[in-house]
Design a protein around this motif. Structure first.
Motif, PDB file in Angstrom:
ATOM      1  N   ARG A  14     -24.063  41.011-117.248  1.00  0.00           N
ATOM      2  CA  ARG A  14     -23.092  40.618-116.295  1.00  0.00           C
ATOM      3  C   ARG A  14     -23.635  38.995-116.236  1.00  0.00           C
ATOM      4  O   ARG A  14     -24.721  38.655-115.962  1.00  0.00           O
ATOM      5  CB  ARG A  14     -23.300  41.123-115.171  1.00  0.00           C
ATOM      6  N   GLU A  15     -23.119  37.951-116.323  1.00  0.00           N
ATOM      7  CA  GLU A  15     -23.302  36.494-116.291  1.00  0.00           C
ATOM      8  C   GLU A  15     -23.882  36.288-114.973  1.00  0.00           C
ATOM      9  O   GLU A  15     -23.429  36.837-113.663  1.00  0.00           O
ATOM     10  CB  GLU A  15     -22.155  35.543-116.385  1.00  0.00           C
ATOM     11  N   GLY A  16     -25.048  35.677-114.823  1.00  0.00           N
ATOM     12  CA  GLY A  16     -25.865  35.402-113.778  1.00  0.00           C
ATOM     13  C   GLY A  16     -26.745  36.614-113.427  1.00  0.00           C
ATOM     14  O   GLY A  16     -27.775  36.405-112.227  1.00  0.00           O
ATOM     15  N   ALA A  17     -26.597  37.739-114.031  1.00  0.00           N
ATOM     16  CA  ALA A  17     -27.662  38.944-113.780  1.00  0.00           C
ATOM     17  C   ALA A  17     -29.029  38.799-114.341  1.00  0.00           C
ATOM     18  O   ALA A  17     -29.236  37.938-115.297  1.00  0.00           O
ATOM     19  CB  ALA A  17     -26.926  40.233-114.089  1.00  0.00           C
ATOM     20  N   THR A  18     -29.981  39.364-113.750  1.00  0.00           N
ATOM     21  CA  THR A  18     -31.282  39.418-114.476  1.00  0.00           C
ATOM     22  C   THR A  18     -31.182  40.558-115.636  1.00  0.00           C
ATOM     23  O   THR A  18     -30.718  41.492-115.444  1.00  0.00           O
ATOM     24  CB  THR A  18     -32.355  40.006-113.346  1.00  0.00           C
ATOM     25  N   VAL A  19     -31.811  40.017-116.797  1.00  0.00           N
ATOM     26  CA  VAL A  19     -32.030  40.891-117.869  1.00  0.00           C
ATOM     27  C   VAL A  19     -33.587  40.728-118.481  1.00  0.00           C
ATOM     28  O   VAL A  19     -34.176  40.167-117.909  1.00  0.00           O
ATOM     29  CB  VAL A  19     -31.131  40.194-119.121  1.00  0.00           C
ATOM     30  N   VAL A  26     -32.617  35.427-116.027  1.00  0.00           N
ATOM     31  CA  VAL A  26     -31.447  35.362-115.383  1.00  0.00           C
ATOM     32  C   VAL A  26     -30.530  34.950-116.531  1.00  0.00           C
ATOM     33  O   VAL A  26     -30.590  33.643-117.263  1.00  0.00           O
ATOM     34  CB  VAL A  26     -31.111  34.249-114.210  1.00  0.00           C
ATOM     35  N   ALA A  27     -29.479  35.548-116.859  1.00  0.00           N
ATOM     36  CA  ALA A  27     -28.714  35.117-118.199  1.00  0.00           C
ATOM     37  C   ALA A  27     -27.586  34.190-117.581  1.00  0.00           C
ATOM     38  O   ALA A  27     -27.078  34.635-116.494  1.00  0.00           O
ATOM     39  CB  ALA A  27     -28.032  36.429-118.763  1.00  0.00           C
ATOM     40  N   ALA A  28     -27.267  33.322-118.406  1.00  0.00           N
ATOM     41  CA  ALA A  28     -26.231  32.373-117.965  1.00  0.00           C
ATOM     42  C   ALA A  28     -24.822  32.735-118.342  1.00  0.00           C
ATOM     43  O   ALA A  28     -24.701  33.718-118.874  1.00  0.00           O
ATOM     44  CB  ALA A  28     -26.637  30.833-118.474  1.00  0.00           C
ATOM     45  N   ILE A  29     -23.803  31.844-117.973  1.00  0.00           N
ATOM     46  CA  ILE A  29     -22.514  31.973-118.641  1.00  0.00           C
ATOM     47  C   ILE A  29     -22.327  32.135-120.046  1.00  0.00           C
ATOM     48  O   ILE A  29     -23.121  31.413-120.803  1.00  0.00           O
ATOM     49  CB  ILE A  29     -21.198  31.178-118.018  1.00  0.00           C
ATOM     50  N   THR A  83     -25.421  32.195-125.039  1.00  0.00           N
ATOM     51  CA  THR A  83     -25.798  31.952-123.828  1.00  0.00           C
ATOM     52  C   THR A  83     -27.290  31.615-123.809  1.00  0.00           C
ATOM     53  O   THR A  83     -27.951  31.365-124.901  1.00  0.00           O
ATOM     54  CB  THR A  83     -25.650  33.371-122.879  1.00  0.00           C
ATOM     55  N   THR A  84     -27.948  31.424-122.628  1.00  0.00           N
ATOM     56  CA  THR A  84     -29.193  31.169-122.493  1.00  0.00           C
ATOM     57  C   THR A  84     -29.770  31.961-121.316  1.00  0.00           C
ATOM     58  O   THR A  84     -29.182  32.562-120.608  1.00  0.00           O
ATOM     59  CB  THR A  84     -29.564  29.644-121.761  1.00  0.00           C
ATOM     60  N   VAL A  85     -31.028  32.414-121.337  1.00  0.00           N
ATOM     61  CA  VAL A  85     -31.731  33.193-120.498  1.00  0.00           C
ATOM     62  C   VAL A  85     -32.884  32.326-119.838  1.00  0.00           C
ATOM     63  O   VAL A  85     -33.760  31.815-120.617  1.00  0.00           O
ATOM     64  CB  VAL A  85     -32.342  34.529-120.939  1.00  0.00           C
ATOM     65  N   SER A  86     -33.017  32.393-118.616  1.00  0.00           N
ATOM     66  CA  SER A  86     -33.887  31.428-118.084  1.00  0.00           C
ATOM     67  C   SER A  86     -34.968  32.359-117.113  1.00  0.00           C
ATOM     68  O   SER A  86     -34.452  33.036-116.224  1.00  0.00           O
ATOM     69  CB  SER A  86     -33.168  30.319-116.953  1.00  0.00           C
ATOM     70  N   GLN A  87     -36.180  32.190-117.687  1.00  0.00           N
ATOM     71  CA  GLN A  87     -37.401  32.906-116.767  1.00  0.00           C
ATOM     72  C   GLN A  87     -37.379  32.061-115.632  1.00  0.00           C
ATOM     73  O   GLN A  87     -37.745  30.897-115.568  1.00  0.00           O
ATOM     74  CB  GLN A  87     -38.618  33.124-117.712  1.00  0.00           C
TER      75      GLN A  87
END
Length: 184
Positions: free
Chosen positions: A33-38, A134-137, A153-157
């Motif tokens: 889910r976009e905006g969710a923690t992965v 957090v996973a981006a759009i 997408t990008t994933v930001s720690q």
């Protein structure tokens, strides 16, 4: 330490991982889910695996053929060795059999490597998070043809997180001496 008031700050992940596929194909699923923690290693996207499954099957078949060829040349060598010793066959026939066996074994090693590559490419059809955060759009949609140059997408720690504050040169010169002392 004099406080400087900041009107706004920019927040940025400590690590910002760009998620790109390692193989080309059609995107068949987005599993987050976009905006969710992965979490690190979580599957985010899936690429159509069918061409890669077919490649695995094809390389496994070639490996089986190569193994059969080794078995056949081993039989030829075992049959011809006593005949050469009895001088019923020339030594060159034994040399030919020995070289054929070496070539067949090399073909098996090559086929095993091809299977490993095909299986690795199949595993790459599941695109995973390189880090937790957090996973981006998503920038690609289901049905898109994607490849290694496609940013999905990008994933930001965000633990820890970086904050950037706009600061005028005048304000910086006022607080710079205190910043230097704070790190001692």
């Amino acid at each position: 330490f004099r406080r400087v008031l900041f009107r706004s700050a920019s927040l940025d992940g400590f690590v910002n991982a760009q998620i790109r596929p390692q193989v080309s194909g059609y995107l068949v699923a987005r599993t987050y889910r976009e905006g969710a923690t992965v979490t690190k290693g979580q599957v985010l996207f899936e690429i159509d695996p069918r061409p890669f499954e077919a490649a695995v099957a094809q390389t496994r078949a070639r490996l089986a053929e190569a193994r059969v060829q080794v078995a056949r040349t081993e039989i030829d060598l075992a049959r011809d060795r006593p005949l050469v010793e009895q001088r019923a066959l020339p030594q060159s026939q034994l040399d030919t059999d020995t070289h054929a066996l070496a070539a067949a074994r090399a073909a098996v090693a090559s086929a095993e490597a091809a299977v490993a590559v095909a299986e690795l490419n199949l595993s790459y059809t599941k695109v995973t998070a390189l880090t937790g955060g957090v996973a981006a759009i998503a920038t690609a949609q289901i049905g898109d043809l994607v490849g290694p140059s496609t940013l999905l997408t990008t994933v930001s720690q965000i633990d820890p997180i970086r904050a950037y504050f706009p600061l005028s040169e005048t304000d910086y010169l006022k607080v710079a001496p205190q910043i230097g002392r704070a790190h001692v």
